[in-house]
Design an enzyme around this catalytic site. Structure first.
Site, PDB file in Angstrom:
ATOM      1  N   LYS A  94       1.497  37.956  -5.657  1.00  4.96           N
ATOM      2  CA  LYS A  94       1.779  39.322  -6.095  1.00  4.96           C
ATOM      3  C   LYS A  94       2.351  40.128  -4.937  1.00  4.96           C
ATOM      4  O   LYS A  94       3.313  40.867  -5.107  1.00  4.96           O
ATOM      5  CB  LYS A  94       0.466  39.935  -6.604  1.00  4.96           C
ATOM      6  CG  LYS A  94       0.616  41.273  -7.299  1.00  4.96           C
ATOM      7  CD  LYS A  94       1.396  41.140  -8.601  1.00  4.96           C
ATOM      8  CE  LYS A  94       1.590  42.471  -9.279  1.00  4.96           C
ATOM      9  NZ  LYS A  94       0.508  42.901 -10.131  1.00  4.96           N
ATOM     10  N   CYS A 107      -5.956  39.119   3.420  1.00  6.62           N
ATOM     11  CA  CYS A 107      -6.689  37.839   3.402  1.00  6.62           C
ATOM     12  C   CYS A 107      -8.196  38.078   3.483  1.00  6.62           C
ATOM     13  O   CYS A 107      -8.966  37.162   3.222  1.00  6.62           O
ATOM     14  CB  CYS A 107      -6.361  36.967   4.608  1.00  6.62           C
ATOM     15  SG  CYS A 107      -4.696  36.373   4.730  1.00  6.62           S
ATOM     16  N   LYS A 150       5.685  30.909  -1.405  1.00  9.84           N
ATOM     17  CA  LYS A 150       4.485  30.885  -2.222  1.00  9.84           C
ATOM     18  C   LYS A 150       4.568  32.020  -3.232  1.00  9.84           C
ATOM     19  O   LYS A 150       4.940  33.133  -2.888  1.00  9.84           O
ATOM     20  CB  LYS A 150       3.257  31.101  -1.338  1.00  9.84           C
ATOM     21  CG  LYS A 150       1.969  31.041  -2.117  1.00  9.84           C
ATOM     22  CD  LYS A 150       0.815  31.614  -1.315  1.00  9.84           C
ATOM     23  CE  LYS A 150      -0.473  31.534  -2.128  1.00  9.84           C
ATOM     24  NZ  LYS A 150      -1.478  32.495  -1.707  1.00  9.84           N
ATOM     25  N   CYS A 163      -6.774  40.555   8.922  1.00  9.81           N
ATOM     26  CA  CYS A 163      -5.805  40.826   7.845  1.00  9.81           C
ATOM     27  C   CYS A 163      -6.566  41.352   6.630  1.00  9.81           C
ATOM     28  O   CYS A 163      -7.386  40.636   6.052  1.00  9.81           O
ATOM     29  CB  CYS A 163      -5.031  39.568   7.452  1.00  9.81           C
ATOM     30  SG  CYS A 163      -4.014  39.868   5.976  1.00  9.81           S
ATOM     31  N   HIS A 201      -1.718  35.326 -12.103  1.00 11.21           N
ATOM     32  CA  HIS A 201      -0.375  34.738 -12.158  1.00 11.21           C
ATOM     33  C   HIS A 201      -0.500  33.226 -12.201  1.00 11.21           C
ATOM     34  O   HIS A 201      -1.610  32.676 -12.202  1.00 11.21           O
ATOM     35  CB  HIS A 201       0.526  35.253 -11.042  1.00 11.21           C
ATOM     36  CG  HIS A 201       0.088  34.880  -9.656  1.00 11.21           C
ATOM     37  ND1 HIS A 201       0.085  33.592  -9.195  1.00 11.21           N
ATOM     38  CD2 HIS A 201      -0.370  35.644  -8.635  1.00 11.21           C
ATOM     39  CE1 HIS A 201      -0.337  33.571  -7.947  1.00 11.21           C
ATOM     40  NE2 HIS A 201      -0.640  34.804  -7.579  1.00 11.21           N
ATOM     41  N   HIS A 234      -2.932  31.194 -10.072  1.00 14.37           N
ATOM     42  CA  HIS A 234      -4.346  31.177 -10.492  1.00 14.37           C
ATOM     43  C   HIS A 234      -4.553  30.212 -11.655  1.00 14.37           C
ATOM     44  O   HIS A 234      -5.526  29.462 -11.698  1.00 14.37           O
ATOM     45  CB  HIS A 234      -4.802  32.581 -10.922  1.00 14.37           C
ATOM     46  CG  HIS A 234      -4.552  33.630  -9.886  1.00 14.37           C
ATOM     47  ND1 HIS A 234      -3.821  34.767 -10.150  1.00 14.37           N
ATOM     48  CD2 HIS A 234      -4.899  33.708  -8.588  1.00 14.37           C
ATOM     49  CE1 HIS A 234      -3.752  35.502  -9.055  1.00 14.37           C
ATOM     50  NE2 HIS A 234      -4.392  34.879  -8.089  1.00 14.37           N
ATOM     51  N   CYS A 290       0.346  38.672   9.971  1.00 19.75           N
ATOM     52  CA  CYS A 290      -0.317  37.649   9.161  1.00 19.75           C
ATOM     53  C   CYS A 290       0.721  36.621   8.725  1.00 19.75           C
ATOM     54  O   CYS A 290       1.761  36.973   8.179  1.00 19.75           O
ATOM     55  CB  CYS A 290      -0.955  38.295   7.930  1.00 19.75           C
ATOM     56  SG  CYS A 290      -1.546  37.063   6.758  1.00 19.75           S
ATOM     57  N   HIS A 299       0.831  36.836   4.696  1.00 24.21           N
ATOM     58  CA  HIS A 299       1.324  38.059   4.031  1.00 24.21           C
ATOM     59  C   HIS A 299       2.455  38.772   4.781  1.00 24.21           C
ATOM     60  O   HIS A 299       3.010  39.745   4.277  1.00 24.21           O
ATOM     61  CB  HIS A 299       0.160  39.030   3.822  1.00 24.21           C
ATOM     62  CG  HIS A 299      -0.864  38.525   2.842  1.00 24.21           C
ATOM     63  ND1 HIS A 299      -2.034  37.918   3.238  1.00 24.21           N
ATOM     64  CD2 HIS A 299      -0.851  38.494   1.492  1.00 24.21           C
ATOM     65  CE1 HIS A 299      -2.712  37.547   2.167  1.00 24.21           C
ATOM     66  NE2 HIS A 299      -2.021  37.883   1.104  1.00 24.21           N
TER      67      HIS A 299
HETATM   68  N1  MSP Z   1     -10.932  35.049  -3.708  1.00 19.72           N
HETATM   69  C1  MSP Z   1     -10.424  33.983  -2.910  1.00 19.72           C
HETATM   70  C2  MSP Z   1     -11.141  32.690  -3.210  1.00 19.72           C
HETATM   71  C3  MSP Z   1     -12.606  32.714  -3.037  1.00 19.72           C
HETATM   72  S1  MSP Z   1     -13.342  31.215  -3.487  1.00 19.72           S
HETATM   73  C4  MSP Z   1     -14.882  31.293  -2.957  1.00 19.72           C
HETATM   74  C5  MSP Z   1      -8.936  33.802  -3.192  1.00 19.72           C
HETATM   75  N2  MSP Z   1      -8.481  34.290  -4.327  1.00 19.72           N
HETATM   76  S2  MSP Z   1      -6.955  34.271  -4.796  1.00 19.72           S
HETATM   77  O1  MSP Z   1      -6.988  34.934  -6.074  1.00 19.72           O
HETATM   78  O2  MSP Z   1      -6.134  34.834  -3.811  1.00 19.72           O
HETATM   79  O3  MSP Z   1      -6.488  32.786  -4.925  1.00 19.72           O
HETATM   80  C6  MSP Z   1      -7.214  31.875  -5.626  1.00 19.72           C
HETATM   81  C7  MSP Z   1      -6.523  30.549  -5.743  1.00 19.72           C
HETATM   82  O4  MSP Z   1      -5.233  30.676  -6.336  1.00 19.72           O
HETATM   83  C8  MSP Z   1      -6.323  29.814  -4.431  1.00 19.72           C
HETATM   84  O5  MSP Z   1      -6.742  28.465  -4.602  1.00 19.72           O
HETATM   85  C9  MSP Z   1      -4.861  29.859  -4.199  1.00 19.72           C
HETATM   86  O6  MSP Z   1      -4.410  28.780  -3.458  1.00 19.72           O
HETATM   87  C10 MSP Z   1      -4.366  29.832  -5.648  1.00 19.72           C
HETATM   88  N3  MSP Z   1      -3.008  30.293  -5.666  1.00 19.72           N
HETATM   89  C11 MSP Z   1      -2.550  31.562  -5.523  1.00 19.72           C
HETATM   90  N4  MSP Z   1      -1.187  31.507  -5.465  1.00 19.72           N
HETATM   91  C12 MSP Z   1      -0.764  30.223  -5.536  1.00 19.72           C
HETATM   92  C13 MSP Z   1       0.465  29.582  -5.686  1.00 19.72           C
HETATM   93  N5  MSP Z   1       1.603  30.222  -5.609  1.00 19.72           N
HETATM   94  N6  MSP Z   1       0.464  28.249  -5.936  1.00 19.72           N
HETATM   95  C14 MSP Z   1      -0.688  27.548  -6.143  1.00 19.72           C
HETATM   96  N7  MSP Z   1      -1.846  28.124  -6.031  1.00 19.72           N
HETATM   97  C15 MSP Z   1      -1.944  29.391  -5.462  1.00 19.72           C
HETATM   98  O7  MSP Z   1      -8.258  33.196  -2.377  1.00 19.72           O
END
Ligand code: MSP
Length: 512
Positions: free
Chosen positions: A298, A128, A295, A125, A17, A20, A143, A146
């Site tokens: 998903k 997380c 935030k 969690c 999304h 990412h 959490c 979440h």
């Molecule tokens: N798998 C772990 C990271 C491991 S790194 C060694 C993880 N993955 S994640 O897919 O949940 O998130 C990855 C990144 O996407 C994080 O930096 C997170 O902050 C970013 N984002 C996910 N949702 C977000 C928003 N709504 N806004 C901005 N970035 C956010 O965490």
């Protein structure tokens, strides 16, 4: 000069999304900018495939974790060219080469005496994949991220002696005030450390989807250590037959969101020190893109689909909007209405029209050739020091501020068009020399801001620079070493006049 930048690796239990895409585009802007500085850049992204969140999602869908990982990793891999990320490699933590290297490094941590067997008891969690401390509990043991009930866990684990690194971490933070930015995140991480570190689980016994602990085959490594190590392991196998570790380690910049600060700013340097490895140079922590004040995620069901947005507005518009609307490093709200208004007011009108008008006037009044005269000395001071300022800001990953500075010049050039009114000068033969200067200065200003905007809007800037005889850039996805893009030439007056230009279709057409 070597520059190594990373994104977090993404969980494969979700579809990609905008959150990412955001972390990735931020890192991509830095990677592209450093290539423009002639540096040797390595840009890494990838997927985090082990651990409970993935195992649970696979179970819900009735497939094996590997099947789910293969299917979803592909969606993240496909996201990269769509958002025009120029990553040099895409790591998947289920790769055997990554797993072997994780085992090697953590075996070293064990051999160095920083691991012991113990019993973990506390709150966990599963979304997380994080063990929560007392300070991290929401009301009713939930959490905070979440909003789900935490699980009470009790199991035999291998522990990493994090507490032994309290003093070394405090020293590291004292010696390296720019280790973590923005400053608020540095303070947050440091106060977590000075608040007292307790040892953490290094392994899990109740799940099997992970990297096996080499000294205990009944356990797999806790997914966060396996995941963090991707930044290090990738260098050993990203380029077949070559080990890039020596050249690129320690990383220049880890880009990540604020929700994963503790892992990167506390656990990560500690485990590296425990393994006798160098810690990264800098971490930049960005905020959250918020939708309806929450935030985007998903699990909260409020995601904005980047593919849909790009279908409507184009990739460059998405890249631009995310960093223009929300200051990188802070939280900020985004919306479809916000997209539309910035697209129209800034991309289409301020920049797109400036470009098409400039080229059209050169075509009409000067037969499609930029006049070979000196630039306007009244405009030149407004561009003085701009490239240097952008470099300084991007050295600190201040992506929004750098864009602001460039955009001030986009606006300056629009004012210049109005002040000079070339269409009036064109009517008066006696003012032909003034028209030459005005057109030459507009073209030169446009070239400079386009070179500087390139990391933000790569496709658009390639098109525009190609139309200005700066070479056919669109065929070079990595742009490394391309002279036209070099920041050495991002100075007003650097490029001679006399070159031909082509007319250009609207860079940002009206949205249907
Ligand atoms: N798998 C772990 C990271 C491991 S790194 C060694 C993880 N993955 S994640 O897919 O949940 O998130 C990855 C990144 O996407 C994080 O930096 C997170 O902050 C970013 N984002 C996910 N949702 C977000 C928003 N709504 N806004 C901005 N970035 C956010 O965490």
């Amino acid at each position: 000069m070597a520059f190594y930048v990373t994104t977090p690796i993404y969980y494969v239990n979700d579809a990609p999304h905008l959150g990412h895409a955001y972390s990735t585009i931020g890192a991509d802007i830095l990677a592209r900018h450093h290539r423009q500085r002639g540096e040797d850049v390595f840009f890494l992204t990838g997927t985090d495939e082990h651990g409970e969140p993935v195992a649970l999602a696979a179970e819900r869908e009735g497939v094996s974790p590997k099947e789910l990982a293969d299917r979803n990793a592909k969606r993240f891999e496909d996201l990269m060219p769509r958002i025009n990320a120029s990553n040099d490699f895409f790591i998947r933590t289920s790769d055997e080469q990554h797993k072997r290297r994780v085992q090697e490094v953590l075996q070293r941590v064990f051999d160095n005496g920083h691991v012991y067997k113990g019993v973990y008891e506390g709150w966990y969690c599963p979304r997380c994949a994080d063990f929560k401390t007392e300070q991290e509990l929401g009301p009713g043991n939930t959490c905070l991220i979440h909003h789900i009930p935490l699980q009470r866990e009790r199991e035999d684990n291998w522990f990493f002696e994090l507490s032994a690194f309290q003093e070394p971490l405090e020293r590291l933070y004292r010696d390296r005030p720019d280790l973590v930015a923005p400053r608020t995140r540095y303070n947050e991480a440091l106060s977590f450390i000075t608040g007292g570190l307790t040892d953490v689980s290094l392994s899990r016994s109740q799940i099997s989807w992970g990297v096996e602990v080499p000294w205990d085959s009944n356990q797999v490594f806790y997914v966060w250590f396996d995941a963090l190590l991707n930044y290090y392991t990738a260098l050993s196998f990203a380029r077949p037959g070559e080990d890039l570790t020596e050249k690129f380690w320690p990383a220049s910049f880890h880009i990540l969101g604020k929700d994963i600060l503790k892992f990167h700013a506390v656990f990560w340097p500690a485990i590296l020190m425990a393994a006798g490895l160098e810690v990264p140079r800098r971490l930049f922590i960005h905020g959250w893109l918020l939708l309806d004040g929450e935030k985007m995620s998903k699990s909260l069901g409020n995601v904005l689909d980047p593919f849909e947005v790009m279908d409507r507005f184009g990739t460059d518009a998405l890249r631009f909007y995310c960093f223009r609307e929300v200051a990188f490093g802070q939280d900020g709200s985004i919306s479809t209405a916000g997209f539309e208004s910035r697209y129209e007011a800034e991309l289409a009108n301020e920049y797109g029209n400036l470009a098409s008008r400039t080229l059209a006037m050169i075509t009409r009044y000067r037969d499609g050739r930029i006049p070979d005269v000196a630039v306007d000395p009244r405009l030149a001071p407004d561009f003085d020091g701009l490239a240097e300022e952008v470099c300084e800001l991007l050295d600190r990953a201040e992506i929004t501020q750098a864009l602001d500075r460039i955009w001030e010049r986009v606006r300056r050039l629009n004012r210049y068009v109005e002040e000079q009114a070339p269409w009036k000068l064109a009517k008066d033969q006696a003012r032909s020399a003034e028209l030459d200067v005005a057109l030459r200065s507009l073209a030169e200003g446009l070239r400079v801001i386009t070179v500087l905007l390139h990391p933000y809007l790569p496709q658009t800037c390639n098109r525009l620079l190609s139309a200005m005889s700066q070479g056919n850039l669109s065929e070079r996805p990595h742009e490394a070493g391309v002279r036209a893009l070099s920041l050495d030439r991002a100075h007003f007056g650097d490029h001679p006049g006399g070159v031909p230009v082509e007319k250009l279709e609207q860079l940002f057409p009206k949205i249907p």
